[in-house]
Scaffold this active site. Structure first.
Site, PDB file in Angstrom:
ATOM      1  N   ASP A  37      40.169 -13.878  15.950  1.00 37.41           N
ATOM      2  CA  ASP A  37      40.908 -12.988  15.313  1.00 37.41           C
ATOM      3  C   ASP A  37      41.861 -12.972  15.940  1.00 37.41           C
ATOM      4  O   ASP A  37      42.397 -11.429  16.120  1.00 37.41           O
ATOM      5  CB  ASP A  37      39.961 -11.814  14.048  1.00 37.41           C
ATOM      6  CG  ASP A  37      41.569 -11.508  13.539  1.00 37.41           C
ATOM      7  OD1 ASP A  37      42.214 -12.101  13.477  1.00 37.41           O
ATOM      8  OD2 ASP A  37      41.504 -10.741  12.330  1.00 37.41           O
TER       9      ASP A  37
ATOM     10  N   GLU B 262      41.072 -17.666  13.320  1.00 33.46           N
ATOM     11  CA  GLU B 262      42.401 -16.438  11.459  1.00 33.46           C
ATOM     12  C   GLU B 262      43.402 -16.993  11.966  1.00 33.46           C
ATOM     13  O   GLU B 262      43.732 -16.776  13.219  1.00 33.46           O
ATOM     14  CB  GLU B 262      41.694 -15.539  11.473  1.00 33.46           C
ATOM     15  CG  GLU B 262      42.998 -14.748  10.430  1.00 33.46           C
ATOM     16  CD  GLU B 262      41.870 -13.196   9.929  1.00 33.46           C
ATOM     17  OE1 GLU B 262      42.618 -12.951   9.407  1.00 33.46           O
ATOM     18  OE2 GLU B 262      40.715 -12.619  10.539  1.00 33.46           O
TER      19      GLU B 262
ATOM     20  N   HIS C 181      39.969  -6.733   2.607  1.00 29.94           N
ATOM     21  CA  HIS C 181      38.599  -5.838   3.257  1.00 29.94           C
ATOM     22  C   HIS C 181      38.824  -5.052   2.304  1.00 29.94           C
ATOM     23  O   HIS C 181      39.648  -4.536   2.053  1.00 29.94           O
ATOM     24  CB  HIS C 181      38.999  -5.772   5.380  1.00 29.94           C
ATOM     25  CG  HIS C 181      38.877  -6.436   6.397  1.00 29.94           C
ATOM     26  ND1 HIS C 181      38.975  -6.508   6.958  1.00 29.94           N
ATOM     27  CD2 HIS C 181      37.991  -8.305   6.076  1.00 29.94           C
ATOM     28  CE1 HIS C 181      38.861  -8.242   7.924  1.00 29.94           C
ATOM     29  NE2 HIS C 181      38.332  -8.491   7.234  1.00 29.94           N
ATOM     30  N   GLY C 182      36.987  -4.703   1.703  1.00 32.20           N
ATOM     31  CA  GLY C 182      37.209  -3.557   1.459  1.00 32.20           C
ATOM     32  C   GLY C 182      37.589  -4.019  -0.445  1.00 32.20           C
ATOM     33  O   GLY C 182      37.544  -5.151  -0.558  1.00 32.20           O
TER      34      GLY C 182
ATOM     35  N   ASN D 170      32.506 -13.922   3.923  1.00 27.87           N
ATOM     36  CA  ASN D 170      32.329 -12.732   4.833  1.00 27.87           C
ATOM     37  C   ASN D 170      31.775 -11.606   3.379  1.00 27.87           C
ATOM     38  O   ASN D 170      32.935 -11.500   2.530  1.00 27.87           O
ATOM     39  CB  ASN D 170      32.990 -12.298   5.952  1.00 27.87           C
ATOM     40  CG  ASN D 170      33.430 -12.962   6.724  1.00 27.87           C
ATOM     41  OD1 ASN D 170      32.623 -14.478   6.953  1.00 27.87           O
ATOM     42  ND2 ASN D 170      34.039 -12.728   8.237  1.00 27.87           N
TER      43      ASN D 170
ATOM     44  N   GLU E 239      38.757  -3.211   8.197  1.00 27.02           N
ATOM     45  CA  GLU E 239      37.332  -3.503   8.504  1.00 27.02           C
ATOM     46  C   GLU E 239      37.080  -3.012  10.028  1.00 27.02           C
ATOM     47  O   GLU E 239      38.408  -3.486  11.264  1.00 27.02           O
ATOM     48  CB  GLU E 239      37.384  -4.474   8.358  1.00 27.02           C
ATOM     49  CG  GLU E 239      36.018  -5.510   8.737  1.00 27.02           C
ATOM     50  CD  GLU E 239      35.306  -5.277   7.882  1.00 27.02           C
ATOM     51  OE1 GLU E 239      34.121  -5.883   8.114  1.00 27.02           O
ATOM     52  OE2 GLU E 239      35.263  -4.359   6.809  1.00 27.02           O
TER      53      GLU E 239
ATOM     54  N   HIS F 146      37.725 -14.510   4.149  1.00 19.98           N
ATOM     55  CA  HIS F 146      37.184 -13.362   4.564  1.00 19.98           C
ATOM     56  C   HIS F 146      38.215 -12.056   3.655  1.00 19.98           C
ATOM     57  O   HIS F 146      38.595 -12.521   2.462  1.00 19.98           O
ATOM     58  CB  HIS F 146      38.284 -12.904   5.515  1.00 19.98           C
ATOM     59  CG  HIS F 146      37.717 -13.455   7.200  1.00 19.98           C
ATOM     60  ND1 HIS F 146      37.688 -12.907   8.268  1.00 19.98           N
ATOM     61  CD2 HIS F 146      36.842 -14.456   7.418  1.00 19.98           C
ATOM     62  CE1 HIS F 146      37.567 -13.563   8.914  1.00 19.98           C
ATOM     63  NE2 HIS F 146      37.320 -14.660   8.723  1.00 19.98           N
TER      64      HIS F 146
ATOM     65  N   SER G 173      29.925  -7.798  14.214  1.00 18.75           N
ATOM     66  CA  SER G 173      31.255  -7.302  14.266  1.00 18.75           C
ATOM     67  C   SER G 173      31.223  -6.296  15.860  1.00 18.75           C
ATOM     68  O   SER G 173      29.564  -6.329  16.549  1.00 18.75           O
ATOM     69  CB  SER G 173      31.695  -6.358  13.481  1.00 18.75           C
ATOM     70  OG  SER G 173      30.917  -5.128  13.183  1.00 18.75           O
TER      71      SER G 173
ATOM     72  N   GLY H  21      35.287 -10.702   1.246  1.00 22.28           N
ATOM     73  CA  GLY H  21      35.270 -11.580  -0.022  1.00 22.28           C
ATOM     74  C   GLY H  21      34.679 -10.323  -0.794  1.00 22.28           C
ATOM     75  O   GLY H  21      34.436 -11.150  -1.974  1.00 22.28           O
ATOM     76  N   SER H  22      34.265  -9.174  -0.557  1.00 27.16           N
ATOM     77  CA  SER H  22      33.489  -8.097  -1.122  1.00 27.16           C
ATOM     78  C   SER H  22      34.537  -7.888  -2.519  1.00 27.16           C
ATOM     79  O   SER H  22      35.723  -7.697  -1.807  1.00 27.16           O
ATOM     80  CB  SER H  22      33.297  -6.913  -0.104  1.00 27.16           C
ATOM     81  OG  SER H  22      32.331  -6.696   0.442  1.00 27.16           O
TER      82      SER H  22
ATOM     83  N   ASP I 235      30.793  -7.665   3.573  1.00 24.48           N
ATOM     84  CA  ASP I 235      30.242  -6.623   4.475  1.00 24.48           C
ATOM     85  C   ASP I 235      29.991  -5.011   3.685  1.00 24.48           C
ATOM     86  O   ASP I 235      29.339  -4.038   3.354  1.00 24.48           O
ATOM     87  CB  ASP I 235      31.103  -6.514   5.975  1.00 24.48           C
ATOM     88  CG  ASP I 235      30.593  -5.355   6.282  1.00 24.48           C
ATOM     89  OD1 ASP I 235      29.548  -4.750   6.289  1.00 24.48           O
ATOM     90  OD2 ASP I 235      31.593  -4.378   7.225  1.00 24.48           O
ATOM     91  N   THR I 236      31.432  -4.777   2.639  1.00 23.94           N
ATOM     92  CA  THR I 236      31.578  -3.870   2.037  1.00 23.94           C
ATOM     93  C   THR I 236      30.110  -3.537   0.829  1.00 23.94           C
ATOM     94  O   THR I 236      30.290  -2.212   0.721  1.00 23.94           O
ATOM     95  CB  THR I 236      33.149  -3.568   1.455  1.00 23.94           C
ATOM     96  OG1 THR I 236      33.903  -4.077   2.225  1.00 23.94           O
ATOM     97  CG2 THR I 236      32.751  -2.347   0.812  1.00 23.94           C
TER      98      THR I 236
ATOM     99  N   ASP J 145      31.862 -11.642  14.393  1.00 22.01           N
ATOM    100  CA  ASP J 145      32.713 -11.480  13.723  1.00 22.01           C
ATOM    101  C   ASP J 145      34.296 -11.767  14.199  1.00 22.01           C
ATOM    102  O   ASP J 145      34.244 -11.455  15.510  1.00 22.01           O
ATOM    103  CB  ASP J 145      32.453 -10.268  12.647  1.00 22.01           C
ATOM    104  CG  ASP J 145      33.277 -10.771  11.295  1.00 22.01           C
ATOM    105  OD1 ASP J 145      33.868 -11.486  10.852  1.00 22.01           O
ATOM    106  OD2 ASP J 145      33.172  -9.509  10.849  1.00 22.01           O
ATOM    107  N   HIS J 146      35.383 -11.257  13.548  1.00 23.36           N
ATOM    108  CA  HIS J 146      35.888 -10.828  13.699  1.00 23.36           C
ATOM    109  C   HIS J 146      36.505  -9.786  15.287  1.00 23.36           C
ATOM    110  O   HIS J 146      35.995  -9.353  15.643  1.00 23.36           O
ATOM    111  CB  HIS J 146      36.847  -9.588  13.338  1.00 23.36           C
ATOM    112  CG  HIS J 146      37.279  -9.923  11.428  1.00 23.36           C
ATOM    113  ND1 HIS J 146      38.557 -10.285  11.317  1.00 23.36           N
ATOM    114  CD2 HIS J 146      37.034 -10.153  10.813  1.00 23.36           C
ATOM    115  CE1 HIS J 146      38.589 -10.508  10.117  1.00 23.36           C
ATOM    116  NE2 HIS J 146      37.365 -10.322  10.160  1.00 23.36           N
TER     117      HIS J 146
END
Length: 368
Positions: A157, A187, A239-240, A298, A195, A276, A75, A278-279, A300-301, A122-123
């Site tokens: 993005d 996107e 996200h998250g 993706n 994020e 996106h 990122s 995905g966590s 990340d979290t 990324d974004h």
């Protein structure tokens, strides 16, 4: 690489059977062939945000243990961290430097891990385009010297901008990217949550869901330039990690997008989608998304937490040896260097993250 461009990858028993497949960073036709293979076999390759050589190593180690392809992505904020938080970044110079250094590191070590690897950014929102410009200029210079770009792919993005402006800017950049064999991820719609400093937590819920017409307009804009583009279409992504029920994912929308385009083009599942946020996603939603053409997800979290948890558990187990340089339950004069040496606790973080990376690969059927 030209021999793989039209090769029927769906006939391969293993991704290793794709002509030219190799360990290390993939670009151009070979990188795209592996995504075609993923879509044909209905698995997705997870992409993990990395902020250091340590996190990169954790991702590559997981790929090696599974003998499966993997994606390392950076990122803008993570790239600035990679080069060092003390460096000025007023025109994104630290972010440019960090992402380029990170990609070079991945190129240097990935072959030793023995698996195909993507180096991805990324974004990139409109306000971050100077970062994108810096990376693309380096890709072009690298291409002149090596016949391929430094990175495998980049993401734009511009989903916060009006749809027509998003398409126009992406088209402009993609025309440059196609000349150096780069894959574009773009996107449409908005991924909710927070994020890398971008806060979409209060966005109108309608923006969290793309329409078949919007997705088709992406195809119309980009397909004449090159086939090498993926779409992060919104289907409720956030996200998250949130409590069950707080996020309403509708992966069946991806199926609608595919069918709409299929009727126009006369071929099944023409789109290549990216998942996106995905966590924390439910396995059923991931399975459905894969079946509808998601080739990348993706994460990340979840891996951020895993990295921290490795350190937390190490401290909890060895707390009495981590209160000073000398003195522990074995004696007041006993040294504790073997415990506070960063190679000890950073390695525990890597192992914990490595295990979580493997779990994501399993969730996405990216296993043998």
């Amino acid at each position: 690489m030209s021999s793989v461009k039209d090769f029927p990858v769906e006939d391969c028993k293993s991704f290793w059977d794709i002509p030219g497949m190799k360990a290390g960073v993939l670009t151009g036709d070979l990188a795209w062939a592996l995504l075609r293979y993923a879509k044909a076999k209905e698995f997705a390759i997870p992409a993990f945000n990395c902020t250091s050589t340590s996190t990169i190593n954790a991702v590559l180690e997981a790929g090696k243990l599974l003998n499966r392809p993997i994606m390392v992505q950076f990122s803008e904020g993570g790239s600035a961290f990679m080069s060092g938080k003390s460096l000025p970044n007023n025109v994104k110079q630290a972010s440019i430097l960090g992402s380029i250094a990170g990609a070079h590191y991945v190129r240097s070590v990935a072959p030793a891990y023995g698996v195909p690897t993507y180096a991805h950014s990324d974004h990139c929102a409109k306000k971050l385009l100077p970062w994108f410009d810096g990376m693309l200029e380096f890709d072009e210079a690298f291409y002149k010297s090596h016949g391929e770009p430094l990175f495998s792919s980049h993401m734009l993005d511009l989903s916060e901008e009006p749809h027509h402006e998003n398409l126009s800017i992406c088209k402009k950049y993609f025309q440059r990217m196609a000349k150096v064999d780069l894959i574009l991820e773009m996107e449409i719609g908005i991924t909710g949550g927070v994020e890398d400093g971008v806060d979409n937590s209060g966005v109108n819920k309608d923006k969290l869901y793309s329409t078949p017409e919007e997705v088709w307009q992406v195809w119309e804009a980009l397909a004449p330039i090159s086939e090498k583009f993926t779409i992060a279409a919104a289907f409720g992504n956030v996200h998250g990690v949130y409590k069950p029920g707080n996020v309403v994912l509708r992966p069946e929308l991806l199926d609608q997008f595919q069918k709409y385009a299929s009727q126009k083009l006369g071929k099944p599942k023409p789109h290549f989608f990216v998942f996106h946020g995905g966590s924390g996603s439910e396995k059923k939603h991931i399975d459905d998304a894969r079946s509808y053409g998601v080739v990348k997800m993706n994460v990340d979290t979840d891996t951020q937490w895993a990295y921290w948890e490795g350190i937390l558990n190490f401290y909890s187990m060895n707390e009495n040896f981590l209160q000073g340089q000398i003195g522990n339950p074995k004696g007041l004069d006993k040294p504790n260097k073997n415990y506070y040496d960063p190679r000890k606790w950073v390695r525990e973080a890597e192992v914990s993250m490595r295990d979580r990376v493997q779990e994501s690969c399993q969730d996405l059927a990216n296993v043998n």
